[in-house]
Design a protein around this motif. Structure first.
Motif, PDB file in Angstrom:
ATOM      1  N   ALA A 126      17.985  32.332 -11.091  1.00  0.00           N
ATOM      2  CA  ALA A 126      17.336  31.912  -9.854  1.00  0.00           C
ATOM      3  C   ALA A 126      18.245  30.937  -9.115  1.00  0.00           C
ATOM      4  CB  ALA A 126      15.998  31.238 -10.160  1.00  0.00           C
ATOM      5  N   GLY A 127      18.270  31.055  -7.784  1.00  0.00           N
ATOM      6  CA  GLY A 127      19.119  30.167  -6.995  1.00  0.00           C
ATOM      7  C   GLY A 127      18.471  28.817  -6.777  1.00  0.00           C
ATOM      8  N   ARG A 128      17.150  28.836  -6.628  1.00  0.00           N
ATOM      9  CA  ARG A 128      16.455  27.590  -6.347  1.00  0.00           C
ATOM     10  C   ARG A 128      15.077  27.668  -6.982  1.00  0.00           C
ATOM     11  NH1 ARG A 128      13.757  25.554  -0.727  1.00  0.00           N
ATOM     12  NH2 ARG A 128      13.561  23.362  -1.296  1.00  0.00           N
ATOM     13  N   VAL A 129      14.705  26.597  -7.671  1.00  0.00           N
ATOM     14  CA  VAL A 129      13.359  26.525  -8.235  1.00  0.00           C
ATOM     15  C   VAL A 129      12.647  25.347  -7.593  1.00  0.00           C
ATOM     16  CG1 VAL A 129      11.968  26.315 -10.315  1.00  0.00           C
ATOM     17  CG2 VAL A 129      14.178  27.488 -10.409  1.00  0.00           C
ATOM     18  N   VAL A 130      11.459  25.614  -7.057  1.00  0.00           N
ATOM     19  CA  VAL A 130      10.674  24.566  -6.409  1.00  0.00           C
ATOM     20  C   VAL A 130       9.392  24.367  -7.197  1.00  0.00           C
ATOM     21  CG1 VAL A 130       9.434  23.892  -4.319  1.00  0.00           C
ATOM     22  CG2 VAL A 130      11.569  25.173  -4.135  1.00  0.00           C
ATOM     23  N   VAL A 131       9.097  23.120  -7.532  1.00  0.00           N
ATOM     24  CA  VAL A 131       7.805  22.813  -8.149  1.00  0.00           C
ATOM     25  C   VAL A 131       6.944  22.214  -7.057  1.00  0.00           C
ATOM     26  CG1 VAL A 131       6.616  21.369  -9.828  1.00  0.00           C
ATOM     27  CG2 VAL A 131       8.730  22.530 -10.457  1.00  0.00           C
ATOM     28  N   PHE A 132       5.867  22.901  -6.746  1.00  0.00           N
ATOM     29  CA  PHE A 132       5.031  22.483  -5.627  1.00  0.00           C
ATOM     30  C   PHE A 132       3.644  22.094  -6.099  1.00  0.00           C
ATOM     31  CE2 PHE A 132       1.795  23.140  -2.467  1.00  0.00           C
ATOM     32  CZ  PHE A 132       2.345  22.580  -1.320  1.00  0.00           C
ATOM     33  N   GLU A 133       3.121  21.014  -5.532  1.00  0.00           N
ATOM     34  CA  GLU A 133       1.732  20.658  -5.794  1.00  0.00           C
ATOM     35  C   GLU A 133       1.157  19.911  -4.597  1.00  0.00           C
ATOM     36  OE1 GLU A 133      -1.053  21.175  -6.820  1.00  0.00           O
ATOM     37  OE2 GLU A 133      -1.500  20.174  -8.712  1.00  0.00           O
ATOM     38  N   HIS A 134      -0.100  20.191  -4.339  1.00  0.00           N
ATOM     39  CA  HIS A 134      -0.858  19.433  -3.358  1.00  0.00           C
ATOM     40  C   HIS A 134      -1.753  18.502  -4.171  1.00  0.00           C
ATOM     41  CE1 HIS A 134      -4.158  19.510  -0.004  1.00  0.00           C
ATOM     42  NE2 HIS A 134      -3.632  18.329  -0.175  1.00  0.00           N
ATOM     43  N   THR A 135      -1.288  17.288  -4.380  1.00  0.00           N
ATOM     44  CA  THR A 135      -2.028  16.385  -5.266  1.00  0.00           C
ATOM     45  C   THR A 135      -3.349  15.985  -4.616  1.00  0.00           C
ATOM     46  OG1 THR A 135      -1.189  14.318  -4.382  1.00  0.00           O
ATOM     47  CG2 THR A 135       0.188  15.447  -6.009  1.00  0.00           C
ATOM     48  N   LYS A 190       3.800  26.443  -9.480  1.00  0.00           N
ATOM     49  CA  LYS A 190       2.669  25.579  -9.156  1.00  0.00           C
ATOM     50  C   LYS A 190       2.032  25.104 -10.457  1.00  0.00           C
ATOM     51  CE  LYS A 190      -1.337  24.081  -7.253  1.00  0.00           C
ATOM     52  NZ  LYS A 190      -1.926  23.508  -8.458  1.00  0.00           N
ATOM     53  N   PRO A 191       2.376  23.890 -10.897  1.00  0.00           N
ATOM     54  CA  PRO A 191       1.689  23.347 -12.067  1.00  0.00           C
ATOM     55  C   PRO A 191       0.368  22.724 -11.632  1.00  0.00           C
ATOM     56  CG  PRO A 191       3.283  21.767 -11.281  1.00  0.00           C
ATOM     57  CD  PRO A 191       3.332  22.944 -10.325  1.00  0.00           C
ATOM     58  N   ASN A 192      -0.377  22.197 -12.558  1.00  0.00           N
ATOM     59  CA  ASN A 192      -1.496  21.337 -12.170  1.00  0.00           C
ATOM     60  C   ASN A 192      -1.002  19.914 -12.275  1.00  0.00           C
ATOM     61  OD1 ASN A 192      -3.753  19.675 -12.049  1.00  0.00           O
ATOM     62  ND2 ASN A 192      -5.092  21.304 -12.811  1.00  0.00           N
ATOM     63  N   ALA A 193      -0.738  19.320 -11.121  1.00  0.00           N
ATOM     64  CA  ALA A 193      -0.323  17.917 -11.071  1.00  0.00           C
ATOM     65  C   ALA A 193      -1.181  17.220 -10.031  1.00  0.00           C
ATOM     66  CB  ALA A 193       1.159  17.795 -10.737  1.00  0.00           C
ATOM     67  N   ALA A 194      -2.479  17.467 -10.121  1.00  0.00           N
ATOM     68  CA  ALA A 194      -3.376  16.982  -9.087  1.00  0.00           C
ATOM     69  C   ALA A 194      -3.754  15.528  -9.269  1.00  0.00           C
ATOM     70  CB  ALA A 194      -4.640  17.838  -9.066  1.00  0.00           C
ATOM     71  N   TRP A 195      -3.687  15.056 -10.513  1.00  0.00           N
ATOM     72  CA  TRP A 195      -4.316  13.770 -10.814  1.00  0.00           C
ATOM     73  C   TRP A 195      -3.336  12.724 -11.291  1.00  0.00           C
ATOM     74  CZ3 TRP A 195      -8.793  14.588  -8.798  1.00  0.00           C
ATOM     75  CH2 TRP A 195      -9.413  15.816  -8.910  1.00  0.00           C
ATOM     76  N   ALA A 196      -3.629  11.487 -10.996  1.00  0.00           N
ATOM     77  CA  ALA A 196      -2.830  10.368 -11.501  1.00  0.00           C
ATOM     78  C   ALA A 196      -3.263  10.082 -12.930  1.00  0.00           C
ATOM     79  CB  ALA A 196      -3.023   9.131 -10.622  1.00  0.00           C
ATOM     80  N   ARG A 197      -2.869  10.973 -13.820  1.00  0.00           N
ATOM     81  CA  ARG A 197      -3.212  10.852 -15.233  1.00  0.00           C
ATOM     82  C   ARG A 197      -1.947  11.088 -16.058  1.00  0.00           C
ATOM     83  NH1 ARG A 197      -7.101   8.311 -14.033  1.00  0.00           N
ATOM     84  NH2 ARG A 197      -9.233   9.038 -13.910  1.00  0.00           N
ATOM     85  N   THR A 198      -1.957  10.593 -17.272  1.00  0.00           N
ATOM     86  CA  THR A 198      -0.781  10.767 -18.119  1.00  0.00           C
ATOM     87  C   THR A 198      -0.864  12.108 -18.841  1.00  0.00           C
ATOM     88  OG1 THR A 198      -1.857   9.718 -19.981  1.00  0.00           O
ATOM     89  CG2 THR A 198      -0.648   8.287 -18.496  1.00  0.00           C
TER      90      THR A 198
END
Lengths: 534, 311
Positions: B116-125, B84-92
């Motif tokens: 790891a078999g599968r890596v998921v990057v998840f964010e609720h923007t 879970k990164p922080n990818a909440a905002w439409a910013r560069t």
């Protein structure tokens, strides 16, 4: 030729549906994240081609827009050449009606249409024209292309999306279905107000097939009426040769009932060049040729009814123009009557906007947050189905300019993402009796967190950081209202049209912003960090 | 087609639409059973240990710090890792409102390298549309090129109910459905100034694997909610992105930034946040949720008790 016509119909219906599906934002792959129309095609092509919509929009708004005018010309030229061929070969609603007629009539066409009914469409057109001359655009209600696009947007699109979403839960085919749908569906489920009303109107249009084939096209369609009028000058006409034995089979097969007498007479205002008569003739006596000499059928309008229709159009126009919601805002001293009449950025001043808008729904279809919704009565009867931003449903996303790209009549003029910081569509106001900070001293400031334009600043009062709105930075996008945790359907921070400056030019708005901007209003600069980079 | 046949087909089609929904199983877990495995308490030997790497290459820093922290021993072969990164905002990335995409990609690669078999990057923007946010932050492309599945939880159906038995005020919330399938969960926040909570760090970044984060603000105590929620999340690693930090106008910015060029790695979520707070010239005690998380036994938030290892 009949086959060619069917192929053409299917082609244009497919093209219409394809463009409808492509009326959707997609993210530019180059990494900038720019939102563009999927496929880069003019998604509003069909809507632009519509002469009554374009002309009444120009007339009613009293503002001439060259692109809108020019786009409408090809169909007029086609009508000069071949009358209502557009209706028979191109119009996607006409094709839908042909299809539903097949289902409803069970093969044999019924003819429950009085001879006088086909004239009604001219009365409709006259009413629409007079209303437009008097400054109110009424074409939107019955014009076939906006009607179909709007019905699809409001009434069909969301259910299809929902069904696709259900399918995507299928354990086996789910993933495949999902990726197939993902290219033409937005990332979250859309919801629209008045969806059933829009769908019922389309259903009623299609259900005309119970009375006769092409019932709508023959009796009500204002586009058909306009093309029918031009068709009286048309170059290509139906011609019957001497081989005709007056068997009247062509008359039986004519879906528009334009063939009269024993097959010799054809009404150019009704003929849609479907070529049914050509194929049904056992002696190959019928052809379509330039400047054939078939006798013209008189238009035979009832003057009294024509006047009555124009009277109705006039009453509509006078009422719409004097309705409270349509009050001019050009002097910027009078305010919009509806506090919640938030229009998309790039929208013309309210009194121009509502006359230009043909209620096609393209902006609502393309809006990535679903925040653009059809107005019900908040803009008065004259504002029904115009787009309004409902921030609680979805904000006007900062990095999006899609609605300006799809508007066929420039009710929403194209704008850039950079311009949005001075396109004032409203302003947020804080209801302190509902705000969880002002009312109960909690830690919130979500409005400040989410604000794209840094228009919320806070002051620490009594140990609590309380939000305030910077009226110069706030453009009314509504992301604060969308995310405000307070109040259920009614947020503590709400966009009103208080800050609406659409009646100003963009340059005026830009200058106003620059000259009023207070740089150091914000009380939040921290102490320098303990360690910084090398 | 006969009418009867048509009606039959229509009926079957409608029924078929309902079926896939049923196949998903019940939305709520049965009473007493959590939707997620119960979050284990942090073992004593991992508490308070923070590993900080400094340098211009975030990927190298991350690898060095993770190695120092003992490596990704918690990633099982073929297992699923959710990041879970922080990818909440439409910013560069330059605006420092979101996690550095190079760092996210490096983490994905480390996990895959570890087996790891599968890596998921998840964010609720928060900004929408999510596809645009993922593109502007650079995280969408960086993560998928590194081999991860990128999921933006934009619908309520992407979340499942979550019991919070150890929470003081919060008893129930929601969590991303994908976490139910995860063997490992890695939190990768951006260190930023924050208007409501002073700083946003790791614990705060968990607001965003739930559905309705706004509701936490209307609760009696936002900081307590943040701490409570973390007790129910099985979290394996916190990686704080302090390569560039946002000093003003947080959390969305744009604002002033500074470049500490640090990557902070810890198994202890509270310790990671406590250390990161010092980058802003603050003490951990200035950030309400750090102290409250320590009270709940989630980790060590006391500067004096931290063991900071620089690599």
């Amino acid at each position: 030729m009949r086959l060619a016509r069917r192929v053409s119909q299917l082609f244009f219906l497919a093209a219409f549906l394809w463009l409808f599906a492509l009326t959707l934002g997609s993210v530019d792959g180059s990494g900038t994240g720019e939102l563009r129309l999927r496929g880069g095609v003019p998604a509003d092509l069909f809507l632009r081609l519509d002469p009554p919509a374009a002309l009444s929009s120009i007339l009613a708004a009293r503002s001439f827009v060259w692109p809108v005018f020019l786009w409408a010309l090809p169909v007029v030229v086609l009508a000069i050449l071949a009358g209502r061929a557009f209706c028979g070969w191109v119009c996607p609603l006409g094709t839908c009606i042909d299809a539903s007629d097949r289902l409803l009539s069970g093969g044999g066409g019924r003819r429950l249409v009085e001879r006088s009914w086909p004239r009604v469409k001219y009365y409709v057109l006259a009413g629409v024209a007079l209303a437009a001359l008097m400054g109110s655009q009424a074409a939107w209600f019955l014009d076939p292309l906006p009607l179909l696009f709007r019905s699809l947007t409001l009434g069909v699109f969301a259910p299809v999306q929902w069904a696709a979403g259900q399918l995507s839960h299928l354990p086996v085919a789910g993933a495949a279905a999902e990726s197939a749908f993902r290219t033409v569906l937005p990332e979250s489920q859309s919801h629209f107000r008045s969806n059933l009303a829009a769908l019922l109107i389309l259903t009623a249009v299609l259900a005309g097939g119970v009375l006769s084939r092409r019932f709508w096209c023959r009796t009500l369609c204002p586009l058909g009426a306009l093309l029918g009028l031009i068709a009286r000058l048309s170059v290509f006409r139906r011609h019957v040769s001497a081989a005709c034995r007056e068997c009247s089979l062509c008359r039986r097969d004519c879906r528009m009932d334009s063939v009269a007498g024993r097959g010799q007479v054809n009404d150019p205002s009704e003929c849609i060049y479907c070529y049914s008569c050509v194929s049904s003739c056992p002696r190959d006596a019928v052809c379509v040729a330039p400047a054939a000499t078939t006798a013209s059928v008189p238009l035979d309008l009832d003057r009294r009814r024509l006047l009555a229709a124009m009277g109705l159009g006039g009453i509509w126009a006078l009422s719409a123009r004097t309705e409270l919601a349509g009050r001019p805002t050009r002097d910027a001293a009078s305010r919009l009557a509806g506090q919640r009449l938030i229009r998309p950025p790039g929208s013309a001043a309210e009194e121009v906007f509502r006359e230009r808008c043909i209620r096609c729904g393209a902006c609502m279809k393309v809006c990535p947050t679903n925040g653009l919704q059809p107005a019900l009565l908040e803009g008065g009867l004259g504002g029904v189905w115009t787009p309004v931003l409902m921030p609680r449903v979805g904000e006007c996303a900062q990095s999006c300019s899609l609605c300006g790209q799809v508007c066929p009549t420039e009710a929403i003029q194209p704008f850039t993402v950079e311009e949005k910081e001075h396109l004032y569509i409203g302003r947020a106001v804080i209801d302190r009796s509902v705000c969880v900070v002002w009312e109960s001293g909690k830690d919130c400031l979500v409005c400040d967190e989410v604000c794209s334009y840094q228009a919320i600043y806070w002051k620490e009062e009594g140990g609590v950081r309380r939000p305030h709105v910077d009226e110069v930075r706030c453009v009314g996008c509504g992301i604060c209202e969308n995310n405000c945790p307070a109040g259920g359907p009614v947020a503590a921070i709400r966009v009103t049209c208080e800050g609406d400056r659409r009646s100003w030019t963009r340059e005026e708005q830009r200058r106003w912003r620059l000259s009023n901007l207070v740089q150091e209003r914000r009380s939040r600069v921290h102490a320098a960090p303990a360690r910084s980079g090398d | 087609m006969r009418r009867r046949r048509f009606l039959e087909l229509a009926g079957v089609a409608c029924g078929a639409l309902a079926l896939p929904g049923c196949a998903r199983g019940p939305e709520s877990p049965p009473p007493g059973a959590g939707a997620l495995p119960e979050a284990p308490l942090l073992p004593e030997e991992l508490r308070g240990k923070v590993f900080v790497a400094r340098g211009t290459d975030p990927a190298a820093s991350l690898e060095a710090a993770v190695d120092a922290a003992g490596g990704l021993v918690f990633v099982p072969k073929g297992g699923t890792v959710v990041i879970k990164p922080n990818a909440a905002w439409a910013r560069t990335p330059e605006q420092a409102a979101t996690t550095d995409p190079a760092l996210v990609a490096a983490m994905v690669r480390l996990c895959l390298k570890r087996g790891a078999g599968r890596v998921v990057v998840f964010e609720h923007t928060i900004d929408r549309p999510a596809a645009q946010v993922l593109a502007m932050t650079g995280i969408g492309r960086a993560a998928s090129e590194a081999g991860a599945d990128v999921i933006a939880g934009s619908s309520e159906s992407d979340y499942i109910p979550l019991e919070v038995p150890r929470g003081r005020l919060m008893k129930r919330d929601t969590v991303a459905r994908i976490l139910r399938d995860a063997d490992v969960f890695i939190n990768m926040p951006k260190a930023k100034q924050h208007s409501a909570t002073e700083l946003t760090l790791g614990l705060k970044n968990l607001m965003g694997i739930n559905w309705n984060r706004q509701a936490w603000h209307t609760g009696p105590d936002l900081h307590q909610y943040i701490a409570d929620y973390a007790t129910a999340i099985p979290l394996h690693l916190t990686v704080v992105d302090a390569t560039r930090i946002l000093l003003t106008n947080g959390p969305k910015g744009p604002g002033e930034t500074a470049d500490p060029r640090e990557v902070i790695v810890s198994r202890d979520p509270v310790a990671a946040d406590a250390y990161a707070s010092t980058l802003f010239g603050r003490r951990p005690a200035d950030v309400g949720y750090i102290a409250k998380a320590q009270e709940l036994g989630l980790g060590v938030g006391d500067m004096a008790a931290l063991q900071v290892t620089r690599v």
